[in-house]
Design an enzyme around this catalytic site. Structure first.
Site, PDB file in Angstrom:
ATOM      1  N   ASP A 151     -63.952   1.870 -67.051  1.00 23.51           N
ATOM      2  CA  ASP A 151     -64.141   3.156 -66.411  1.00 23.51           C
ATOM      3  C   ASP A 151     -62.760   3.606 -65.944  1.00 23.51           C
ATOM      4  OD1 ASP A 151     -65.304   5.426 -65.397  1.00 23.51           O
ATOM      5  OD2 ASP A 151     -66.872   4.376 -64.297  1.00 23.51           O
TER       6      ASP A 151
ATOM      7  N   GLU B  76     -74.578  16.768 -55.069  1.00 24.75           N
ATOM      8  CA  GLU B  76     -74.700  15.389 -55.549  1.00 24.75           C
ATOM      9  C   GLU B  76     -73.938  15.241 -56.855  1.00 24.75           C
ATOM     10  OE1 GLU B  76     -78.623  14.157 -56.648  1.00 24.75           O
ATOM     11  OE2 GLU B  76     -79.090  16.000 -57.712  1.00 24.75           O
TER      12      GLU B  76
END
Length: 888
Positions: free
Chosen positions: A284, A632
């Site tokens: 990542d 979010e």
């Protein structure tokens, strides 16, 4: 002596001679073919393995290491073009400078419970991605981010806790549903050509990763082997072992004390050894830096990089930590031969994508840009938006609404919010239909559609915008002086300077800003003189991605010169009539799309009673609320109550929205709550008091059309919840605890507000004639069938779901587990027999070593349109039978 022996010997001699002559001929042909290529790796007649070995053998150590960064540079001496591995296709090609088709957010696509639709979506997205890549290469954009063919999707993490802001990117909380949808996505995206990949999918984030976002760079996840093998790994195993996914992304957090990208258990024991994964692994982005900066498990970049590569992590995304591999080789931490393993994996993917072959040989290399937003693709985006909508409540048949209404009121923060319908990790389409626009399009000009936003997501004080453009001027010219720089520091000479009417821009990353300046690592300064037309005050709102500063008369009033996604800030300026104020907006863009907008107006507190009185003569009231990707998402700065770092602190609907719906209910008119969200929201008051509720997720470019189709009955909803909707925060364990105890429908011991797999229809369905074998062979497939009948008056779809549960409560197993689902269409009065194949895997539980073993004793089979309970069994919405598993 046997007289046959000389004849046999002669035939063998002749055959050997023929073979030798043939081999020489093949060698000669190969040599002739090779003569057209400077290097063997350029020869498409050789195998991929031969070509990969050849190209890697020609690289220096420094060149090999550079190829292990996501932005791999060109190697001009070998004719190898630059390539950036970083691209996204979560629900349509994302972050590209081209206009593309945008499908519902992943969680919404999961709500369709339709693997066929998802596979088609992935296929269409791969086509659009190929068109973008082909066009980018023809324009000489080698090495540009977000135009490549390696997509870091799907996100198959288990959405274990509804507070996680990135749960919207997943397929929900169930391992089986996630695995089946993930496999469909991979199969659709990668294509079925025997030689070439259409695109390369990547399963992420491997493997125990699901928030909290603010802790993701330091968090250490510790779970039992039972939870690891029965919840967190099954979807990854399905994609790696059965779907042949091209790539895997390892997660930021640590697992049992080791960073995931350097985990003995996850990377070596399971992924590479047990599952025999031969594809590539990317970290990542910035995860390798976490080894020595945050996890503190390694002293420096060289140690961290060597360890990550030795554990099978082939790409360092986002940073340059892997450049230290040259130093690591010199220090003996890793050998060049071990680095070769990773570099070969990376080149193998590029060869399989056809990047080194003539376009005439690669079946996807001729895909034209005409496929972008094609009619077929847009129609499928609408289909999936419709399929994703979940009807949660419909008291007294409030829905569908009559098309003969005279007036309809549309209210709420999501009613006209194009950001919400697009979700995150999204592309930009040419046209976006919000709920308001969809309703307007549906009812036509003969119906009075009244719109008021009414409130923000979390408060009732709105900034009422005013048109002040005529008050802006610079050196006698209306508007702003705009200066654009090819760096993030506003340094040097501007690339371009011009006058613009307003500051209101949205660019996808890589899109042209001005001239040849692309929307990537650039900055801008906007300057104007604002002349007040009255004495009082005015509030300026600066809405921007990434960094911004706002100055008034040389004094800094707003500063967010750091990443601040979707962070709108305001400054109230006291004014004197006729006085002029110098305004300056400074902005830079880092990663992702670029957005900067300056607006002005006055704050005003909403009066819900007055608002209700204004619209009480409407025939119906549609409140479009919920939450938004503005609240979010991934590691974002949000200062609103109930939200933190992209996650939620509370799963309750913001109370201000409930207060407005209470006022709306007092009108006595039918109220419909259209909820947009990427996660489960607790709505206890609404469930008790609002007659009709639909969950519309973030449904993509055609969200508004799909919502209107459902509201007015032109589409019969059949979406199902891929997550549990709990009653409140008290139902949730500690967010940091990765144990599955009392989490998700599989282990939750309480009563949910709306359960996993739940969803209503405008018609009714019954189940009967369930056929299961009394005893099943735990080593073979076994067939289960059931008859489903549409007993209502309206055609519709039904999602038939099969669950299993152990009868023996002493067996360690989930309360129940989804093991089969099919989405079917039935005309009113029609019946259909649906069959499921129960595999040995579906009747098993993994032990602590990941070995599947049959559930001992008897197993309860439940089939229906939702999970079984007393009510659904009494109404014949579900049916059950018990079977005995034996190892025959």
């Amino acid at each position: 002596m046997n007289s046959l022996k000389p004849a046999i010997f002669f035939r063998k001699f002749l055959l050997k001679a023929i073979l030798n002559i043939s081999a020489l001929a093949v060698t000669a042909i190969g040599a002739a073919q090779n003569s057209n290529y400077k290097f063997p790796f350029q020869n498409p007649n050789l195998s991929f393995e031969q070509r990969v070995d050849d190209v890697v053998s020609r690289l220096t150590l420094e060149e090999k290491v550079a190829q292990m960064l996501n932005a791999a540079p060109a190697i001009e001496r070998l004719g190898i073009p630059a390539y950036d591995w970083w691209n996204e296709v979560l629900h349509g090609v994302a972050r590209t400078p081209f206009r593309v088709t945008v499908y519902p957010q992943a969680i919404g696509m999961a709500a369709t419970f339709d693997t066929t639709s998802l596979k088609i979506m992935a296929d269409y997205s791969a086509m659009e991605g190929r068109a973008i890549y082909n066009e980018a290469m023809s324009m000489g954009k080698n090495g540009q981010r977000y135009v490549g063919l390696t997509y870091w999707t799907p996100n198959i993490n288990i959405f274990r806790d509804p507070r996680w802001g990135r749960g919207q990117e997943t397929y929900g909380e169930d391992p089986f549903l996630t695995a089946m949808l993930g496999k469909a996505f991979v199969n659709g995206l990668q294509g079925n050509d025997p030689k070439y990949l259409k695109a390369a999918a990547c399963a992420k984030h491997y493997a125990v990763h699901s928030g909290p976002e603010p802790l993701r760079h330091v968090f250490n996840a510790t779970v039992s082997d039972y939870d690891l093998w029965n919840t967190y790994l099954p979807a990854f195993q399905e994609l790696v072992v059965n779907a042949n996914v091209a790539g895997v992304m390892c997660a930021y957090n640590a697992f049992r004390g080791q960073p995931c990208c350097g985990s003995d258990v996850l990377m070596t024991d399971i992924l590479r050894n047990k599952w025999k994964f031969t594809g590539y692994v990317t970290s990542d982005c910035w995860a390798i830096d976490d080894f020595f900066k945050n996890h503190k498990t390694h002293p420096d970049a060289a140690s961290a990089s060597a360890d990550a590569v030795l554990h099978g992590t082939d790409i360092d995304c986002g940073t340059a930590a892997y450049k230290a591999l040259v130093q690591a080789v010199a220090q003996g931490k890793i050998t060049e031969k071990q680095i070769d393993v990773s570099v070969k994996r990376l080149f193998m993917i590029r060869f399989r994508l056809g990047m080194f072959d003539p376009a005439s040989m690669v079946p996807y290399a001729q895909t034209p840009t005409a496929v972008l937003e094609s009619a077929e693709h847009k129609a499928h985006a609408l289909k999936m938006a419709r399929q994703s909508i979940v009807l949660l409540k419909n008291e007294n048949h409030t829905l569908p609404l009559s098309k003969n209404i005279r007036k309809i009121a549309v209210l709420g923060p999501n009613a006209d919010n194009s950001i919400s319908v697009l979700g995150n990790y999204n592309g930009i389409p040419s046209q976006i239909v919000t709920a308001l626009q969809g309703i307007k399009n549906k009812v036509g000009t003969g119906v009075d559609v009244v719109y008021e936003r009414g409130l923000n997501f979390t408060n009732d004080t709105l900034l009422e915008y005013a048109d002040v453009s005529y008050q802006y001027s610079f050196e006698g010219k209306k508007g702003f002086k705009a200066e654009y720089f090819g760096n993030k520091e506003l340094s040097g000479v501007p690339v371009l300077t011009r006058i613009e009417d307003n500051v209101d821009h949205l660019w996808q990353e890589g899109e042209i800003v001005v001239g040849n300046l692309k929307a990537y690592d650039f900055s801008a300064r906007y300057t104007t003189d604002f002349t007040a037309n009255n004495t009082g005050d005015i509030t300026f709102e600066l809405d921007a991605d990434d960094g911004y500063r706002f100055f008034v008369d040389g004094k800094e009033q707003l500063n967010a010169w750091t990443r601040n996604r979707w962070g709108a800030k305001t400054f109230k300026l006291p004014t004197e009539k006729g006085k002029t104020y110098r305004l300056v907006v400074e902005y830079y863009q880092g990663d992702g799309k670029a957005n900067v907008r300056l607006r002005a107006g006055h704050f005003k507190k909403s009066d819900f009673t007055a608002l209700s009185n204004r619209i009480k003569d409407a025939d119906a009231i549609v409140f479009v609320g919920g939450i938004s990707p503005q609240l979010e998402g991934e590691e974002m700065k949000v200062d609103y109550p109930g939200f933190n770092g992209g996650d939620r602190i509370s799963i309750l609907l913001p109370s201000v929205q409930t207060e407005l719906m209470k006022a709306l209910k007092s009108t006595g008119k039918p109220v419909v709550f259209v909820m947009m969200t990427g996660s489960a929201i607790a709505i206890p008051w609404e469930t008790q008091n609002v007659p009709a509720i639909i969950n519309a997720w973030y449904a993509g470019q055609s969200a508004g059309t799909a919502i209107a189709d459902v509201l007015f009955g032109d589409y019969n909803p059949a979406g199902r919840l891929p997550v549990t909707f709990y009653k409140g925060d008290k139902d949730l364990p500690d967010f940091n605890d990765y144990s599955m105890e009392n989490r998700t429908y599989r282990y939750f011991k309480g009563e949910p507000l709306y359960g996993f797999g739940y969803g209503l229809s405008y018609t009714t369905f019954t189940y009967d004639n369930l056929k299961v074998p009394a005893t099943v062979n735990g080593r073979n497939n076994n067939t289960v069938s059931v008859r489903v009948t549409n007993t209502g008056k309206m055609d519709g779809e039904e999602v038939v779901q099969l669950y299993i549960s152990s009868v023996d409560k002493n067996v360690k197993a989930p309360i129940r587990s989804l093991k089969g689902f099919q989405r079917i269409f039935l005309k009113a009065g029609e019946s259909k027999v649906v069959q499921f194949e129960l595999t040995p895997q579906s009747l098993s539980i993994a032990d602590d070593k990941g070995i599947s073993k049959p559930i001992p004793g008897k197993v309860l089979i439940s089939v229906g349109g939702c999970q079984p309970d007393k009510l659904t069994k009494a109404s014949k919405k579900t049916t059950e039978a018990t079977i005995q598993i034996k190892m025959l």
